[in-house]
Design a protein around this motif. Sequence first.
Motif, PDB file in Angstrom:
ATOM      1  N   GLN A 150     -34.416 -35.987  28.643  1.00 49.80           N
ATOM      2  CA  GLN A 150     -33.432 -34.960  28.339  1.00 49.80           C
ATOM      3  C   GLN A 150     -33.856 -33.595  28.882  1.00 49.80           C
ATOM      4  N   PHE A 151     -35.118 -33.247  28.700  1.00 49.68           N
ATOM      5  CA  PHE A 151     -35.643 -31.986  29.217  1.00 49.68           C
ATOM      6  C   PHE A 151     -35.469 -31.919  30.735  1.00 49.68           C
ATOM      7  N   ALA A 152     -35.818 -33.001  31.412  1.00 47.42           N
ATOM      8  CA  ALA A 152     -35.716 -33.031  32.871  1.00 47.42           C
ATOM      9  C   ALA A 152     -34.271 -32.853  33.321  1.00 47.42           C
ATOM     10  N   ASN A 153     -33.329 -33.464  32.613  1.00 45.97           N
ATOM     11  CA  ASN A 153     -31.924 -33.308  32.976  1.00 45.97           C
ATOM     12  C   ASN A 153     -31.445 -31.876  32.787  1.00 45.97           C
ATOM     13  N   ALA A 154     -31.883 -31.218  31.716  1.00 40.02           N
ATOM     14  CA  ALA A 154     -31.507 -29.818  31.517  1.00 40.02           C
ATOM     15  C   ALA A 154     -32.063 -28.953  32.640  1.00 40.02           C
TER      16      ALA A 154
END
Length: 480
Positions: A150-154
């Motif tokens: 999720q962090f990487a997608n943000a």
Amino acid sequence: MLKIAGVAAGATVAGTALAAAPATAADGAFAHPGMLHTRADLHRMATQVKAGAEPYTAGFARLTANRHAQSTWTANPQATVYRGSGTPENYATLYNDIHAAYQNALRWHITGDSAYADTARDILNAWSARLTRLDGSADRFLASGLYGYQFANAAELVRGHDGFELARFQKMMLDVFHPLSEDFLAHHNGSYITNYWANWDLTNIASVLAIGILCDDRAKVDRAVEYFKHGAGMGSVKNAIPVVYADGLAEWVEAGRDQGHALLGVGLMGTICEMAWNQGIDLYGYDDSRFLKGAQYVAKWSLGGDVPYTSYTRKKGAPGIWSGSETASAAAAVDPAMARPIWAMIANHYTRRRGLDAPHLTKIAARFAPEGGGGDYGPNSGGYDQLGFGTLAFTRPRVTAAEASAAPAPTASGSGTSPSGVASATPSSSASPLGGRGGDLAATGSSDLPAWTAATGVAALAGGFLLLRRRDRARRDTGE
């Protein structure tokens, strides 16, 4: 002490797919943005919302109504994030900030208002300046997986925005998240390979894949793809979907456990397939579209339909510590109202992008549209397992027959700082796997779902010493 997380079993789904290209890592440079959303996806969302087209406007209304999607959000970064009993758990701070960063970044791409990009950037910068460790029980591996992808997608959505500390953020992902995710896939916390349910593998496959894309690291992307296809754990596609039936349905391994975890697994596998697709890798169609058959099964079963079931037994515990087995002989009971924002992405891929018939996916996606995101599905962690907003993000026009049969191809990297045109990253060095795994070798996380999921798994337990730790559902909130 062993924390037992339910029962293993399967699920099936109908659907027939076109022959797909082999799933191999695409040659050449990575596409950016190229995880859950491409530049074309972001452009489609913006133009359709501006035109007032449905269902995009309904999906956008869910985004703007979410408290995380506001430019007034302020980050609360921590040096160490704990997830798991016996520790000062503070991981809710992390997942709330991640969803705020993602939702603000998405809102920026749709509206062009840089205040949302600034907020997303500031959240991500604050965390990369402070976070140094994920800790806790075995649940730390859930943290590395869920919050890693999720962090990487943000970050992917703001990687070219003025002031975003991309290199520092990449270093955090490589130093803090990737070592835990890789260590879990390699060692499974020292347990038997089947001790952990499929969703544990799937969270960490998603994390490794997303970090590989974010950091332009081909080896990590290839590692995730190879594990998806051939990994020994329960999350590889043939272990997560162990039985294919003649009617085109295929059994989902956690269907005999409970509905909530089966939905989580389908959502995670869809996330992996979508991120890979946007880099030119077809996992959606791998092994005669095995995922389509598994997702169709879970959709039909979740809507209250009858599905075939083959009894499933798994070994539990850790070598030299404890061993036993657990058997599920029927699919668990379901609540047709149980919702996770997972269906729009999967249904749109198979029916619109590939032009296939997937009636159960179509029906369940329509039932739960428009999909919301983190914060819309309950206050506990299970409500934040998916980034969501699939009706807005993944509704797409039906392609022609020629387009449907084409292999996926990544789009070229963009440049600049405006929405839908972000800059590519500089590759970073990889981190070495985590060393010791602590003393909770056979822990499997809480067996309780959030109150909103109403877990209904049925367990048939045989062999060995079994200790079940029940937790107060009003207090414990893990959805994994």
